[in-house]
Write a protein that holds these residues in place. Structure first.
Motif, mmCIF file in Angstrom:
data_model
loop_
_atom_site.group_PDB
_atom_site.id
_atom_site.type_symbol
_atom_site.label_atom_id
_atom_site.label_comp_id
_atom_site.label_asym_id
_atom_site.label_seq_id
_atom_site.Cartn_x
_atom_site.Cartn_y
_atom_site.Cartn_z
ATOM 1 N N PRO A 107 -13.963 35.913 21.431
ATOM 2 C CA PRO A 107 -12.876 36.086 22.504
ATOM 3 C C PRO A 107 -11.949 35.138 23.491
ATOM 4 O O PRO A 107 -11.246 35.816 23.855
ATOM 5 N N HIS A 108 -12.751 34.792 24.773
ATOM 6 C CA HIS A 108 -12.374 33.519 25.490
ATOM 7 C C HIS A 108 -10.552 32.537 24.286
ATOM 8 O O HIS A 108 -10.262 32.450 25.457
ATOM 9 N N THR A 109 -11.277 32.755 23.093
ATOM 10 C CA THR A 109 -9.917 32.829 23.042
ATOM 11 C C THR A 109 -8.860 32.990 22.578
ATOM 12 O O THR A 109 -8.270 31.759 22.243
ATOM 13 N N LEU A 110 -9.120 33.998 22.385
ATOM 14 C CA LEU A 110 -8.085 34.375 21.618
ATOM 15 C C LEU A 110 -6.797 35.206 22.745
ATOM 16 O O LEU A 110 -5.942 35.088 22.295
ATOM 17 N N THR A 111 -7.080 34.124 23.641
ATOM 18 C CA THR A 111 -5.708 34.059 24.802
ATOM 19 C C THR A 111 -4.484 32.976 24.023
ATOM 20 O O THR A 111 -3.443 33.611 24.349
ATOM 21 N N ALA A 112 -5.371 32.104 22.997
ATOM 22 C CA ALA A 112 -3.996 30.847 22.320
ATOM 23 C C ALA A 112 -3.130 32.059 21.876
ATOM 24 O O ALA A 112 -2.836 31.064 21.610
ATOM 25 N N SER A 113 -3.885 32.922 21.156
ATOM 26 C CA SER A 113 -2.501 33.275 19.690
ATOM 27 C C SER A 113 -1.505 34.437 20.917
ATOM 28 O O SER A 113 -0.510 34.935 20.498
ATOM 29 N N PHE A 114 -1.836 35.685 21.776
ATOM 30 C CA PHE A 114 -1.816 36.809 22.196
ATOM 31 C C PHE A 114 -1.064 35.932 24.338
ATOM 32 O O PHE A 114 0.559 36.439 23.549
ATOM 33 N N VAL A 115 -0.774 35.526 24.240
ATOM 34 C CA VAL A 115 -0.387 34.045 25.433
ATOM 35 C C VAL A 115 1.536 34.228 24.629
ATOM 36 O O VAL A 115 2.126 34.774 25.517
ATOM 37 N N PRO A 116 0.879 33.419 24.032
ATOM 38 C CA PRO A 116 2.413 32.467 23.017
ATOM 39 C C PRO A 116 3.056 33.947 22.680
ATOM 40 O O PRO A 116 4.554 33.247 23.436
ATOM 41 N N VAL A 117 2.820 34.766 22.217
ATOM 42 C CA VAL A 117 3.911 36.422 21.680
ATOM 43 C C VAL A 117 4.017 36.518 22.617
ATOM 44 O O VAL A 117 5.482 37.261 23.150
ATOM 45 N N LEU A 118 3.357 37.221 24.041
ATOM 46 C CA LEU A 118 3.867 37.359 24.701
ATOM 47 C C LEU A 118 5.269 36.883 25.717
ATOM 48 O O LEU A 118 6.312 37.148 26.139
ATOM 49 N N ILE A 119 5.568 35.753 26.043
ATOM 50 C CA ILE A 119 5.926 34.535 26.198
ATOM 51 C C ILE A 119 7.315 34.122 25.267
ATOM 52 O O ILE A 119 7.923 34.434 25.599
ATOM 53 N N GLY A 120 7.289 34.039 24.393
ATOM 54 C CA GLY A 120 8.322 34.192 23.336
ATOM 55 C C GLY A 120 9.160 36.003 23.254
ATOM 56 O O GLY A 120 10.245 35.784 23.107
ATOM 57 N N THR A 121 8.556 36.929 23.455
ATOM 58 C CA THR A 121 8.871 38.363 23.569
ATOM 59 C C THR A 121 9.963 37.941 25.063
ATOM 60 O O THR A 121 11.099 39.054 25.058
ATOM 61 N N ALA A 122 9.061 37.705 25.540
ATOM 62 C CA ALA A 122 9.867 37.663 27.428
ATOM 63 C C ALA A 122 10.840 36.739 27.450
ATOM 64 O O ALA A 122 12.218 37.414 27.446
ATOM 65 N N LEU A 123 11.609 35.968 26.927
ATOM 66 C CA LEU A 123 12.164 35.244 26.520
ATOM 67 C C LEU A 123 12.846 35.319 26.193
ATOM 68 O O LEU A 123 14.177 35.522 26.101
ATOM 69 N N ALA A 124 13.064 36.206 24.792
ATOM 70 C CA ALA A 124 14.258 36.823 23.851
ATOM 71 C C ALA A 124 14.682 38.052 24.478
ATOM 72 O O ALA A 124 16.207 38.145 24.295
ATOM 73 N N MET A 125 13.678 38.896 25.639
ATOM 74 C CA MET A 125 14.723 40.112 26.433
ATOM 75 C C MET A 125 15.721 40.166 26.807
ATOM 76 O O MET A 125 16.968 40.808 26.695
ATOM 77 N N PRO A 126 16.635 38.378 28.069
ATOM 78 C CA PRO A 126 17.943 38.531 28.539
ATOM 79 C C PRO A 126 18.866 38.742 27.079
ATOM 80 O O PRO A 126 20.172 39.186 27.319
ATOM 81 N N LEU A 127 18.681 38.554 25.673
ATOM 82 C CA LEU A 127 19.194 38.324 24.558
ATOM 83 C C LEU A 127 19.601 39.383 23.833
ATOM 84 O O LEU A 127 20.385 39.515 22.864
ATOM 85 N N THR A 128 18.630 40.372 23.633
ATOM 86 C CA THR A 128 18.220 41.387 22.224
ATOM 87 C C THR A 128 17.432 41.883 22.866
ATOM 88 O O THR A 128 16.703 42.207 23.877
ATOM 89 N N ARG A 129 17.770 43.747 22.522
ATOM 90 C CA ARG A 129 17.052 44.503 21.944
ATOM 91 C C ARG A 129 15.250 44.394 21.605
ATOM 92 O O ARG A 129 15.379 44.216 20.278
ATOM 93 N N ILE A 130 14.454 44.268 22.455
ATOM 94 C CA ILE A 130 13.390 44.420 21.858
ATOM 95 C C ILE A 130 12.922 45.318 20.778
ATOM 96 O O ILE A 130 13.017 46.225 20.982
ATOM 97 N N ASP A 131 12.388 44.401 19.436
ATOM 98 C CA ASP A 131 11.780 45.240 18.086
ATOM 99 C C ASP A 131 10.780 45.289 18.353
ATOM 100 O O ASP A 131 9.624 44.754 18.289
ATOM 101 N N ILE A 132 9.909 46.472 19.113
ATOM 102 C CA ILE A 132 8.860 47.526 19.318
ATOM 103 C C ILE A 132 7.820 46.458 17.986
ATOM 104 O O ILE A 132 6.432 45.936 17.985
ATOM 105 N N PRO A 133 7.642 47.126 16.916
ATOM 106 C CA PRO A 133 7.118 47.423 15.375
ATOM 107 C C PRO A 133 6.901 45.185 15.518
ATOM 108 O O PRO A 133 6.070 45.387 15.103
#
Length: 308
Positions: free
Chosen positions: A25-51
């Motif tokens: 589990p200590h390595t799983l941050t390498a997978s979900f942290v980038p998803v959070l950042i990519g989604t946060a970067l998209a927020m000013p440009l579009t409405r986030i598709d939650i699914p």
């Protein structure tokens, strides 16, 4: 341990903890942290598709977990792991789980990721099928195949590109339908820190890896050189963020990542002067925590820029 491990005995006695440890589990941050950042970067440009966000998050975590299981399986098959090995899930060598069971779970995780990937492609672009396939292949060939990436000096580069930069850009693209220079630039320090997790792992395992024929970057640099390189990876990550802010490319809110500096110092100091795997295990965990804290603070900074 005599004979072929089975799923009875110690594994059954310890229950869910065996399977949780198998995920590393200590390595799983390498997978979900980038998803959070990519989604946060998209927020000013579009409405986030939650699914779409949840599908991407789940697929990324499953691919990372499957990669860890492939690692567990092939390191056992090649005789690298034993019941005294540090930093492994230990499902096979310590808890008696069948190697075929570990491989079966890994393949199942990849299969679910493919199904999620089909949904993501249907909602965005089928070109992502190619990129997703490369990510799964990289996870498998890290320790599988005739020339595993783990046996070369390219492990950190592969991890950073596929699990850092690649995931951020995919997460951003599926929300916006495009890529921007900012999304690329912001992904670079995360790619470096994902690579740093692997570098820390290879520093800890350097002597054992060398005996088993690996040629990792940590082996080529030696212990002191590898620790200096790890420190350099941290320094470049923080400087990169500072330069982006000074250049006006990103919001000053992302300077929150500097709050993670003490953790990176602890990681580097945790390797200095240490000689055994057990002594270096905490430093490995600190390095993963740097990626987690840095990434969350970066995401928070991007969210704050959107709402304040």
């Amino acid at each position: 341990m005599n004979g072929q491990p089975t799923t009875t005995g110690p594994a059954a006695a310890k229950g869910w903890r065996v399977w949780w440890q198998l995920l590393r589990p200590h390595t799983l941050t390498a997978s979900f942290v980038p998803v959070l950042i990519g989604t946060a970067l998209a927020m000013p440009l579009t409405r986030i598709d939650i699914p779409l966000f949840l599908a991407m998050l789940t697929a990324s975590i499953l691919i990372q977990a499957a990669t860890n299981m492939f690692n567990e399986y092939y390191d056992y098959k090649r005789g690298l792991d034993n019941e005294h090995s540090v930093g492994i899930g230990g499902a096979i060598v310590r808890h008696g789980v069948s190697p075929n069971t570990v491989m079966g779970i890994a393949v199942t995780f990849c299969g679910v990721s493919v199904l999620l990937g089909i949904y993501i492609c249907m909602e965005s672009s089928w070109w992502l099928a190619v990129i997703g396939s490369l990510c799964i292949a990289a996870g498998y060939f890290y320790t599988g195949g005739p020339l595993p990436i783990a046996y070369t000096p390219l492990g950190e580069v592969a991890a950073g590109l596929f699990m850092g930069m690649g995931i951020i850009l995919i997460a951003f693209f599926i929300q916006t339908g495009t890529l921007t220079l900012d999304s690329l630039l912001v992904s670079i320090p995360i790619a470096i820190l994902v690579g740093a997790i692997l570098m820390a792992n290879n520093i800890r395992d350097r002597e054992g890896d060398e005996k088993n024929g690996r040629k990792t970057l940590a082996i080529l640099l030696g212990h002191k050189g590898a620790v200096r390189f790890l420190a350099g990876m941290f320094i470049v990550s923080y400087l990169w963020v500072l330069i982006l802010v000074l250049a006006g490319e990103v919001t000053p809110w992302i300077l929150l990542v500097f709050l993670s500096i003490p953790k990176s110092i602890r990681a580097v100091r945790g390797f200095q002067g240490k000689t055994t795997n057990t002594e270096m295990a905490p430093a490995m965990k600190f390095t993963a925590q740097v990626n987690t804290l840095f990434g969350f603070l970066l995401a928070v900074g991007l969210f704050l820029n959107q709402w304040i």
